[in-house]
Design an enzyme around this catalytic site. Structure first.
Site, mmCIF file in Angstrom:
data_model
loop_
_atom_site.group_PDB
_atom_site.id
_atom_site.type_symbol
_atom_site.label_atom_id
_atom_site.label_comp_id
_atom_site.label_asym_id
_atom_site.label_seq_id
_atom_site.Cartn_x
_atom_site.Cartn_y
_atom_site.Cartn_z
ATOM 1 N N ALA A 1 0.809 -1.227 0.000
ATOM 2 C CA ALA A 1 0.000 0.000 0.000
ATOM 3 C C ALA A 1 0.839 1.272 0.000
ATOM 4 O O ALA A 1 0.329 2.344 -0.332
ATOM 5 C CB ALA A 1 -0.939 0.003 1.205
ATOM 6 N N ASP A 2 2.099 1.181 0.388
ATOM 7 C CA ASP A 2 2.940 2.382 0.474
ATOM 8 C C ASP A 2 4.346 2.061 -0.025
ATOM 9 O O ASP A 2 5.319 2.154 0.721
ATOM 10 C CB ASP A 2 2.975 2.899 1.911
ATOM 11 C CG ASP A 2 3.641 4.275 2.016
ATOM 12 O OD1 ASP A 2 3.743 4.962 0.980
ATOM 13 O OD2 ASP A 2 4.063 4.650 3.121
ATOM 14 N N LEU A 3 4.438 1.684 -1.285
ATOM 15 C CA LEU A 3 5.746 1.355 -1.863
ATOM 16 C C LEU A 3 6.512 2.647 -2.135
ATOM 17 O O LEU A 3 6.205 3.394 -3.057
ATOM 18 C CB LEU A 3 5.567 0.560 -3.156
ATOM 19 C CG LEU A 3 6.858 0.017 -3.771
ATOM 20 C CD1 LEU A 3 7.555 -0.942 -2.825
ATOM 21 C CD2 LEU A 3 6.580 -0.663 -5.104
#
Length: 238
Positions: A164-166
């Protein structure tokens, strides 16, 4: 993963967790009293590094982001233990680690309820000698290393792993091996080009943001093309 109910909450554990484990293990104060704090990482909030026996662990509390943070810094709506951020992340990490993916080994998670809300923490093993990619890019990476990073991300995408937060700070480098960390809100879904491309776009924005903040960072359009080359080569093997 096993879940043990406690007063007003639960502790979820993996096979890496020593027994017994208590709720106070998820507090900075507990480890500070034992002089077991070995360091910290400071972003919007603090992540603590600590030592348990001969193991190095990471202790992270779950905080909200965005506009909702103004209403509640760290309280989430409770809809079931398996749906809490900490238990879901622990379970995903355990699955990926067992499958051989380059992720930190999970230890345990704590969920503490208060009415219809909960707060949560997670303990994972620290990856020895690792630094986040922003720190690593104070020195240039070779084209082969960029391609290796692209191939690493592609392997996650082939498995259907949605991060979700690469971003650059959620990628670690240790001894030529890349790792992905912080799988909060991550999941496994059907591989699709749309969300996979969205992941890559997010990562590129992260690189450009860090480059704007630190012009000395070794990142260029050519580096990004090398990453994509490795990514596409790996995806072609599916």
């Amino acid at each position: 993963m096993q879940i043990k109910k406690i007063n007003q909450g639960c502790i979820a554990t993996t096979k890496a967790c020593p027994a017994p484990i208590e709720p106070q293990w998820f507090t900075h104060a507990y480890w500070q009293q034992r002089e077991a704090i070995t360091g910290s990482s400071r972003g919007r909030y603090i992540t603590w590094f600590l030592q348990y026996e001969q193991q190095d662990w990471v202790l992270r509390h779950y905080y909200r982001g965005g506009l909702i943070e103004k209403l509640s810094k760290d309280a989430y709506l409770f809809t079931g233990y398996h749906k809490t951020r900490a238990v879901a992340e622990l379970q995903l990490l355990e699955q990926l680690y067992d499958e051989g993916f380059p992720v930190p080994e999970p230890v345990a998670a704590l969920v503490q309820r208060s009415g219809i809300h909960y707060r949560a923490d997670i303990l994972i093993k620290r990856i020895h000698g690792a630094q986040d990619l922003v720190a690593a890019l104070m020195q240039p990476l070779s084209p082969d290393e960029w391609q290796s990073l692209g191939a690493c991300i592609a392997q996650f995408h082939q498995r259907g792993v949605y991060h979700a937060d690469l971003n650059a700070k959620n990628i670690l480098l240790a001894e030529k091996q890349f790792y992905l960390i912080d799988f909060d809100r991550g999941t496994i879904k059907t591989p699709q080009a749309k969300w996979q491309q969205s992941n890559l776009d997010r990562l590129l924005r992260s690189f450009n943001k860090e480059k704007n903040k630190q012009p000395q960072l070794h990142f260029s359009a050519e580096n990004w093309q090398d990453l994509l080359k490795g990514y596409r080569a790996q995806m072609a093997r599916s």
